[in-house]
Design a protein around this motif. Sequence first.
Motif, short mmCIF file in Angstrom:
data_model
loop_
_atom_site.label_atom_id
_atom_site.label_comp_id
_atom_site.label_asym_id
_atom_site.label_seq_id
_atom_site.Cartn_x
_atom_site.Cartn_y
_atom_site.Cartn_z
N LYS A 154 0.82 -1.21 0.00
CA LYS A 154 0.00 0.00 0.00
C LYS A 154 0.86 1.27 0.00
O LYS A 154 0.34 2.38 0.14
CB LYS A 154 -0.93 0.00 1.20
CG LYS A 154 -1.97 -1.12 1.17
CD LYS A 154 -2.89 -1.05 2.37
CE LYS A 154 -3.92 -2.18 2.33
NZ LYS A 154 -4.83 -2.14 3.50
N GLY A 155 2.16 1.09 -0.14
CA GLY A 155 3.05 2.23 -0.17
C GLY A 155 3.32 2.85 1.19
O GLY A 155 3.76 3.99 1.28
N ARG A 156 3.11 2.09 2.25
CA ARG A 156 3.39 2.58 3.60
C ARG A 156 4.81 2.16 4.00
O ARG A 156 5.19 1.00 3.86
CB ARG A 156 2.39 2.02 4.61
CG ARG A 156 0.95 2.36 4.33
CD ARG A 156 0.63 3.81 4.61
NE ARG A 156 0.79 4.15 6.03
CZ ARG A 156 0.55 5.35 6.53
NH1 ARG A 156 0.17 6.34 5.72
NH2 ARG A 156 0.71 5.58 7.82
N ILE A 157 5.56 3.12 4.50
CA ILE A 157 6.98 2.91 4.80
C ILE A 157 7.20 2.65 6.29
O ILE A 157 6.67 3.36 7.14
CB ILE A 157 7.79 4.14 4.36
CG1 ILE A 157 7.77 4.26 2.84
CG2 ILE A 157 9.24 4.07 4.86
CD1 ILE A 157 8.45 5.51 2.31
N SER A 173 3.40 7.40 5.05
CA SER A 173 3.23 7.51 3.60
C SER A 173 4.51 8.04 2.96
O SER A 173 5.33 8.72 3.61
CB SER A 173 2.06 8.44 3.27
OG SER A 173 2.38 9.78 3.62
N VAL A 174 4.67 7.74 1.69
CA VAL A 174 5.79 8.28 0.93
C VAL A 174 5.74 9.81 0.94
O VAL A 174 6.75 10.49 1.08
CB VAL A 174 5.78 7.74 -0.52
CG1 VAL A 174 6.90 8.39 -1.33
CG2 VAL A 174 5.93 6.23 -0.53
N ASP A 175 4.53 10.35 0.80
CA ASP A 175 4.36 11.81 0.81
C ASP A 175 4.86 12.44 2.10
O ASP A 175 5.50 13.49 2.08
CB ASP A 175 2.88 12.18 0.62
CG ASP A 175 2.38 11.92 -0.79
OD1 ASP A 175 3.23 11.81 -1.70
OD2 ASP A 175 1.16 11.84 -0.98
N PHE A 213 5.41 -1.39 -8.61
CA PHE A 213 5.17 -0.65 -7.36
C PHE A 213 5.92 0.68 -7.35
O PHE A 213 5.43 1.65 -6.79
CB PHE A 213 5.55 -1.50 -6.16
CG PHE A 213 4.54 -2.57 -5.82
CD1 PHE A 213 3.28 -2.22 -5.38
CD2 PHE A 213 4.84 -3.90 -5.97
CE1 PHE A 213 2.33 -3.18 -5.08
CE2 PHE A 213 3.91 -4.88 -5.67
CZ PHE A 213 2.65 -4.52 -5.23
N THR A 214 7.10 0.71 -7.97
CA THR A 214 7.84 1.96 -8.05
C THR A 214 7.07 2.99 -8.85
O THR A 214 6.99 4.16 -8.47
CB THR A 214 9.24 1.72 -8.69
OG1 THR A 214 9.99 0.83 -7.86
CG2 THR A 214 10.00 3.04 -8.81
N GLN A 215 6.49 2.55 -9.95
CA GLN A 215 5.70 3.46 -10.77
C GLN A 215 4.47 3.96 -10.00
O GLN A 215 4.09 5.13 -10.09
CB GLN A 215 5.25 2.77 -12.05
CG GLN A 215 4.46 3.67 -12.99
CD GLN A 215 4.10 3.00 -14.30
OE1 GLN A 215 4.32 1.81 -14.47
NE2 GLN A 215 3.55 3.76 -15.21
N ARG A 216 3.88 3.07 -9.22
CA ARG A 216 2.65 3.41 -8.50
C ARG A 216 2.92 4.43 -7.39
O ARG A 216 2.13 5.36 -7.19
CB ARG A 216 2.03 2.15 -7.91
CG ARG A 216 0.68 2.38 -7.24
CD ARG A 216 0.08 1.05 -6.80
NE ARG A 216 -1.22 1.23 -6.18
CZ ARG A 216 -2.37 1.28 -6.83
NH1 ARG A 216 -2.39 1.17 -8.13
NH2 ARG A 216 -3.51 1.44 -6.18
N TYR A 217 4.01 4.27 -6.64
CA TYR A 217 4.24 5.12 -5.47
C TYR A 217 5.44 6.06 -5.61
O TYR A 217 5.68 6.89 -4.75
CB TYR A 217 4.44 4.25 -4.23
CG TYR A 217 3.25 3.39 -3.93
CD1 TYR A 217 2.04 3.96 -3.53
CD2 TYR A 217 3.31 2.00 -4.07
CE1 TYR A 217 0.93 3.18 -3.26
CE2 TYR A 217 2.20 1.21 -3.81
CZ TYR A 217 1.02 1.80 -3.40
OH TYR A 217 -0.09 1.02 -3.15
N GLY A 218 6.19 5.90 -6.72
CA GLY A 218 7.40 6.70 -6.87
C GLY A 218 7.24 7.93 -7.73
O GLY A 218 8.22 8.60 -8.04
#
Length: 219
Positions: A154-157, A173-175, A213-218
């Motif tokens: 889910k892009g949670r770090i 979150s990445v943000d 996943f990199t494309q989705r959250y990066g």
Amino acid sequence: MKGKKKYFIALLILCLLGSSQSVSASVIAQPKVVYYNQGDYPDKKYGDTPIQVSGCGPCAMAVCVSSFTGKKVSVPELCKWSVKNGYYYDGSGSSHYLVPAVAKKYNLKCEAIGYSRKKMVEALYSGKFVVVLMGPGTFASSGHFMVLTGINEKGRISVADVGSRANTAKTFSVDKIMKELKNYSQAGGPMWVISPKDEPKISGAAKVAIATFTQRYGE
């Protein structure tokens, strides 16, 4: 349709590969995180200040070294090494050059990636750690080193915040991470990818998952 199918395959791969962490997974499983906290050294000094005040740099690098090499590092000894080799500034803490210097000392790879969101996300999905220098906000009042240790589907770090066990128990979150990075850094920071010299080979299927996943959250 192709995009959805690709994401489903990536998600399936991620679930099958699993992770060594309970709160965060990557396509390539990371090592078990060996955690250090500055507050565990109330009577030890880092130069002219207590480790619990300014020792985030050595603590963060100790997390990386111990996790990737399997050898426990003495944080007080690493602090002494930092002072001896000129990586400590009196009254203000670690030089940003401490990160690549410690990586070299312990035969780890270190890649400075500046403010690259894409490279950070890709590294985490590839089983690497990212040392980050945070600015004022959730993690710091001024400047603070910590380690990003994983990212889930889910892009949670997940983090090893050497100044807070409470933060270490959470995901972000990445943000959030990108927004609170220090707005000034040296040595190619404020983010550095840390990995072992002998990185695991990544299969074609895993490469697809990482790219997806990199494309989705990066971005």
